[in-house]
Write a protein that holds these residues in place. Structure first.
Motif, mmCIF file in Angstrom:
data_model
loop_
_atom_site.group_PDB
_atom_site.id
_atom_site.type_symbol
_atom_site.label_atom_id
_atom_site.label_comp_id
_atom_site.label_asym_id
_atom_site.label_seq_id
_atom_site.Cartn_x
_atom_site.Cartn_y
_atom_site.Cartn_z
ATOM 1 N N ALA A 1 0.834 -1.211 0.000
ATOM 2 C CA ALA A 1 0.000 0.000 0.000
ATOM 3 C C ALA A 1 0.867 1.259 0.000
ATOM 4 C CB ALA A 1 -0.936 -0.008 1.209
ATOM 5 N N GLN A 2 1.946 1.247 0.751
ATOM 6 C CA GLN A 2 2.830 2.418 0.798
ATOM 7 C C GLN A 2 3.550 2.613 -0.536
ATOM 8 O OE1 GLN A 2 3.344 4.832 3.313
ATOM 9 N NE2 GLN A 2 1.424 3.885 3.924
ATOM 10 N N TYR A 3 4.019 1.518 -1.148
ATOM 11 C CA TYR A 3 4.692 1.636 -2.448
ATOM 12 C C TYR A 3 3.721 2.139 -3.512
ATOM 13 C CZ TYR A 3 8.249 -1.312 -0.187
ATOM 14 O OH TYR A 3 9.196 -1.829 0.663
ATOM 15 N N GLU A 4 2.496 1.650 -3.465
ATOM 16 C CA GLU A 4 1.497 2.109 -4.439
ATOM 17 C C GLU A 4 1.147 3.575 -4.210
ATOM 18 O OE1 GLU A 4 -1.516 -0.862 -3.838
ATOM 19 O OE2 GLU A 4 -0.549 -2.260 -5.244
ATOM 20 N N LEU A 5 1.078 3.979 -2.954
ATOM 21 C CA LEU A 5 0.857 5.392 -2.635
ATOM 22 C C LEU A 5 2.007 6.237 -3.171
ATOM 23 C CD1 LEU A 5 -0.503 7.781 -1.188
ATOM 24 C CD2 LEU A 5 0.714 7.064 0.898
ATOM 25 N N ALA A 6 3.219 5.760 -2.970
ATOM 26 C CA ALA A 6 4.395 6.491 -3.454
ATOM 27 C C ALA A 6 4.323 6.698 -4.958
ATOM 28 C CB ALA A 6 5.671 5.740 -3.079
ATOM 29 N N ILE A 7 3.881 5.685 -5.679
ATOM 30 C CA ILE A 7 3.767 5.793 -7.136
ATOM 31 C C ILE A 7 2.646 6.747 -7.524
ATOM 32 C CG2 ILE A 7 3.182 4.503 -9.235
ATOM 33 C CD1 ILE A 7 4.763 2.126 -7.908
ATOM 34 N N ARG A 8 1.531 6.710 -6.795
ATOM 35 C CA ARG A 8 0.444 7.664 -7.090
ATOM 36 C C ARG A 8 0.908 9.107 -6.863
ATOM 37 N NH1 ARG A 8 -2.570 3.904 -4.421
ATOM 38 N NH2 ARG A 8 -2.817 5.181 -2.557
ATOM 39 N N LEU A 9 1.691 9.311 -5.821
ATOM 40 C CA LEU A 9 2.164 10.665 -5.517
ATOM 41 C C LEU A 9 3.178 11.154 -6.540
ATOM 42 C CD1 LEU A 9 2.568 10.311 -1.666
ATOM 43 C CD2 LEU A 9 0.996 11.871 -2.847
ATOM 44 N N ALA A 10 4.069 10.253 -6.969
ATOM 45 C CA ALA A 10 5.131 10.633 -7.911
ATOM 46 C C ALA A 10 5.432 9.428 -8.796
ATOM 47 C CB ALA A 10 6.375 11.098 -7.163
ATOM 48 N N ALA A 11 4.748 9.361 -9.917
ATOM 49 C CA ALA A 11 4.924 8.226 -10.823
ATOM 50 C C ALA A 11 6.339 8.132 -11.369
ATOM 51 C CB ALA A 11 3.924 8.327 -11.969
ATOM 52 N N ASP A 12 7.101 9.214 -11.229
ATOM 53 C CA ASP A 12 8.483 9.208 -11.728
ATOM 54 C C ASP A 12 9.503 8.869 -10.637
ATOM 55 O OD1 ASP A 12 8.191 11.566 -10.302
ATOM 56 O OD2 ASP A 12 9.182 12.817 -11.808
ATOM 57 N N ASN A 13 9.059 8.273 -9.543
ATOM 58 C CA ASN A 13 9.956 7.862 -8.460
ATOM 59 C C ASN A 13 10.445 6.441 -8.749
ATOM 60 O OD1 ASN A 13 11.141 6.886 -6.114
ATOM 61 N ND2 ASN A 13 9.689 7.872 -4.755
ATOM 62 N N PRO A 14 11.676 6.286 -9.228
ATOM 63 C CA PRO A 14 12.149 4.944 -9.587
ATOM 64 C C PRO A 14 12.251 4.009 -8.384
ATOM 65 C CG PRO A 14 13.961 6.525 -9.684
ATOM 66 C CD PRO A 14 12.696 7.309 -9.457
ATOM 67 N N GLN A 15 12.569 4.552 -7.211
ATOM 68 C CA GLN A 15 12.701 3.708 -6.027
ATOM 69 C C GLN A 15 11.358 3.097 -5.626
ATOM 70 O OE1 GLN A 15 15.476 2.692 -4.632
ATOM 71 N NE2 GLN A 15 16.728 3.924 -6.005
ATOM 72 N N ALA A 16 10.281 3.816 -5.844
ATOM 73 C CA ALA A 16 8.953 3.291 -5.534
ATOM 74 C C ALA A 16 8.628 2.113 -6.444
ATOM 75 C CB ALA A 16 7.903 4.388 -5.668
ATOM 76 N N HIS A 17 8.907 2.273 -7.734
ATOM 77 C CA HIS A 17 8.660 1.186 -8.678
ATOM 78 C C HIS A 17 9.539 -0.021 -8.358
ATOM 79 C CE1 HIS A 17 5.912 3.193 -11.450
ATOM 80 N NE2 HIS A 17 6.632 4.287 -11.257
ATOM 81 N N TYR A 18 10.790 0.244 -8.022
ATOM 82 C CA TYR A 18 11.725 -0.844 -7.737
ATOM 83 C C TYR A 18 11.305 -1.612 -6.487
ATOM 84 C CZ TYR A 18 16.209 -3.264 -7.500
ATOM 85 O OH TYR A 18 17.186 -4.222 -7.478
ATOM 86 N N ALA A 19 10.960 -0.892 -5.445
ATOM 87 C CA ALA A 19 10.545 -1.544 -4.198
ATOM 88 C C ALA A 19 9.284 -2.373 -4.417
ATOM 89 C CB ALA A 19 10.322 -0.500 -3.102
ATOM 90 N N LEU A 20 8.319 -1.831 -5.157
ATOM 91 C CA LEU A 20 7.100 -2.583 -5.439
ATOM 92 C C LEU A 20 7.422 -3.805 -6.299
ATOM 93 C CD1 LEU A 20 4.081 -2.962 -5.164
ATOM 94 C CD2 LEU A 20 3.781 -1.376 -7.100
ATOM 95 N N ALA A 21 8.296 -3.656 -7.274
ATOM 96 C CA ALA A 21 8.679 -4.783 -8.125
ATOM 97 C C ALA A 21 9.288 -5.908 -7.302
ATOM 98 C CB ALA A 21 9.658 -4.322 -9.203
#
Length: 146
Positions: A92-112
């Motif tokens: 949920a936090q990683y998905e929130l991070a992506i919603r807030l800033a879709a260009d945050n590579p660390q959010a995508h990486y952590a979720l992946a």
């Protein structure tokens, strides 16, 4: 150029200040503070339409910066939750991070990584690819085929 504009403005040379702030924006269009300074000067000069556009850009950039900071914070919270075994909370936090800033590579990486570990290879591949697009140095861990 932003600092030069600030000094010129403080010394009363508003024309030179405006030129310096505009140069700062030319060099770094995401500098919200320069847009604000331009807006204030234009407003003082009665150029209200131009000032409104500069104020709008300042607000947009300030919101983007706040969202990016909140996104980074959400990734950190997600990592803490994941370390404690709260995988749903982490996701949920990683998905929130992506919603807030879709260009945050660390959010995508952590979720992946989380998705991969949960056996959701298709979703993991999407986020590994996006993380790599945003930050080419981010590669899946050894043994993970995106």
């Amino acid at each position: 150029h932003y600092m030069l504009g600030t000094v010129k403005r403080q010394r009363g040379d508003v024309d030179a200040a405006l030129a310096a702030f505009r140069r700062a924006v030319e060099l770094r269009s995401t500098l919200a503070e320069a847009h604000l300074a331009i807006a204030q000067i234009l407003q003082q000069r009665g150029r209200l339409d131009e000032a409104a556009r500069a104020f709008d850009e300042h607000r947009r950039l300030s919101q983007r910066k706040a969202d990016a900071q909140a996104s980074t914070f959400a990734v950190g919270v997600g990592r803490e939750k994941q370390a404690r075994g709260d995988l749903d909370g982490a996701r949920a936090q990683y998905e929130l991070a992506i919603r807030l800033a879709a260009d945050n590579p660390q959010a995508h990486y952590a979720l992946a990584l989380l998705l991969w570990r949960e056996g959701q290879a298709a979703g993991a591949r999407v986020h590994f690819a996006e993380a790599r697009r945003l930050a080419p140095w981010l590669r899946p861990p050894e043994g993970v085929r995106p």
